[in-house]
Design a protein around this motif. Structure first.
Motif, PDB file in Angstrom:
ATOM      1  N   GLY A 155       0.827  -1.202   0.000  1.00 54.91           N
ATOM      2  CA  GLY A 155       0.000   0.000   0.000  1.00 54.91           C
ATOM      3  C   GLY A 155       0.861   1.252   0.000  1.00 54.91           C
ATOM      4  N   PHE A 156       0.215   2.383   0.196  1.00 58.99           N
ATOM      5  CA  PHE A 156       0.936   3.653   0.271  1.00 58.99           C
ATOM      6  C   PHE A 156       1.372   3.943   1.708  1.00 58.99           C
ATOM      7  CE2 PHE A 156      -1.590   4.277  -3.601  1.00 58.99           C
ATOM      8  CZ  PHE A 156      -0.612   4.753  -4.458  1.00 58.99           C
ATOM      9  N   VAL A 157       2.408   4.755   1.829  1.00 57.31           N
ATOM     10  CA  VAL A 157       2.850   5.280   3.115  1.00 57.31           C
ATOM     11  C   VAL A 157       2.630   6.792   3.071  1.00 57.31           C
ATOM     12  CG1 VAL A 157       4.783   5.596   4.700  1.00 57.31           C
ATOM     13  CG2 VAL A 157       4.559   3.449   3.409  1.00 57.31           C
ATOM     14  N   GLY A 158       1.665   7.263   3.819  1.00 60.65           N
ATOM     15  CA  GLY A 158       1.325   8.678   3.820  1.00 60.65           C
ATOM     16  C   GLY A 158       2.228   9.471   4.739  1.00 60.65           C
ATOM     17  N   CYS A 159       2.772  10.565   4.227  1.00 58.38           N
ATOM     18  CA  CYS A 159       3.685  11.422   4.995  1.00 58.38           C
ATOM     19  C   CYS A 159       2.860  12.514   5.674  1.00 58.38           C
ATOM     20  CB  CYS A 159       4.746  12.011   4.070  1.00 58.38           C
ATOM     21  SG  CYS A 159       5.662  10.738   3.149  1.00 58.38           S
ATOM     22  N   GLU A 160       2.240  12.156   6.778  1.00 58.39           N
ATOM     23  CA  GLU A 160       1.327  13.068   7.474  1.00 58.39           C
ATOM     24  C   GLU A 160       2.073  13.736   8.629  1.00 58.39           C
ATOM     25  OE1 GLU A 160      -3.367  13.010   8.598  1.00 58.39           O
ATOM     26  OE2 GLU A 160      -2.112  11.586   9.691  1.00 58.39           O
ATOM     27  N   TYR A 161       2.939  14.659   8.275  1.00 60.17           N
ATOM     28  CA  TYR A 161       3.725  15.350   9.288  1.00 60.17           C
ATOM     29  C   TYR A 161       3.807  16.839   8.971  1.00 60.17           C
ATOM     30  CZ  TYR A 161       7.653  15.085   5.906  1.00 60.17           C
ATOM     31  OH  TYR A 161       8.458  15.209   4.793  1.00 60.17           O
ATOM     32  N   ARG A 162       4.180  17.611  10.000  1.00 65.27           N
ATOM     33  CA  ARG A 162       4.359  19.053   9.846  1.00 65.27           C
ATOM     34  C   ARG A 162       5.850  19.342   9.651  1.00 65.27           C
ATOM     35  NH1 ARG A 162       0.358  18.752  13.990  1.00 65.27           N
ATOM     36  NH2 ARG A 162       2.024  18.618  15.561  1.00 65.27           N
TER      37      ARG A 162
END
Length: 265
Positions: A235-242
């Motif tokens: 699957g995808f790895v989402g880069c959910e960071y600030r």
């Protein structure tokens, strides 16, 4: 080889939202995700995806009144019709964007409401939503979220989410495993990945504890990336960071990860 998706709700915020697609593509991303698309017509978003050769990896179903503090409604008694309408709206966007994963937020636990009642509503809503999405090849996701960032959220731990998935019994219902939330609530990330990954439909990452780039803090992401590859996560790895500074200048971790894998973001 892992496939990384830039989260356009948190990354590239130095640009207007519709300009973030170009910025992500220029940095080598081949996929994007974001929280909500509903302020923009589907055609606007489709145009950006096509222009920049991007895949839409994920977005959330409508969460209720986000500005007023609501964080989803899938588990909230009395909101069943509104949740069903949110599924229909999300489906229309998913079809337009070619997106195969949508996340249904559970909601905050109302004061005085029994958690078993919330769970029953949650299971029933998820079962109905998964059935509606299945003919379109769309996977519905649920995500445990830590109680520090989102106090009162109904779903907090990996096993809790996987138990609900098992109870619903829909092949297209999976868990969105955010390693940032998981580390804060439970830790032992490698063991949890080995145990849960077959029923995980999407992974997200961020450094812990500051939620910046995954190249600093208490989590050894290069080790976890290699482990996910070894376990066959596709699957995808989402880069959910600030980002600590500009989004582009903070991507040294991504260049290192993709160089180690011999590929592209």
């Amino acid at each position: 080889m892992l496939r990384f998706a830039a989260n356009l709700s948190m990354m590239y915020t130095e640009h207007a939202f519709l300009e973030r697609f170009a910025a992500a593509a220029a940095d080598g991303f081949q996929a994007v995700e974001f929280l909500f698309p509903y302020e923009h017509a589907p055609a606007e978003l489709v145009a950006r995806l096509r222009e920049h050769g991007l895949t839409q990896a994920l977005f959330n179903l409508p969460p209720g009144d986000w500005a007023a503090g609501e964080r989803g409604m899938a588990a909230l008694p009395g909101r069943e019709e509104e949740f069903a309408a949110s599924v229909r709206q999300g489906l229309a966007y998913a079809q337009a964007l070619g997106c195969k994963r949508v996340h249904a937020m559970a909601g905050l636990v109302p004061e005085g409401v029994d958690r078993q009642q919330l769970r029953a509503v949650y299971v029933a809503n998820l079962r109905q939503a998964a059935a509606e999405l299945a003919p379109h090849g769309i996977t519905l996701l649920i995500e445990p979220i830590n109680t520090r960032d989102m106090p009162g959220y109904f779903l907090n731990r990996q096993q809790q989410a996987h138990d609900i998935v098992a109870e619903v019994g829909a092949p297209n219902l999976k868990v969105q495993m955010d390693l940032y939330h998981c580390q804060i609530m439970e830790g032992d990330l490698a063991t949890r990945l080995r145990h849960h990954l077959p029923q995980v439909g999407h992974v997200q990452i961020a450094g812990v504890p500051e939620r910046h780039e995954p190249d600093a803090g208490e989590v050894n992401y290069p080790y976890l990336f290699a482990l996910m590859d070894q376990l066959g996560y596709d699957g995808f790895v989402g880069c959910e960071y600030r980002p600590r500074a500009g989004s582009s200048v903070g991507l040294g971790w991504l260049r290192a990860a993709t160089a180690a894998a011999g590929g592209q973001p």
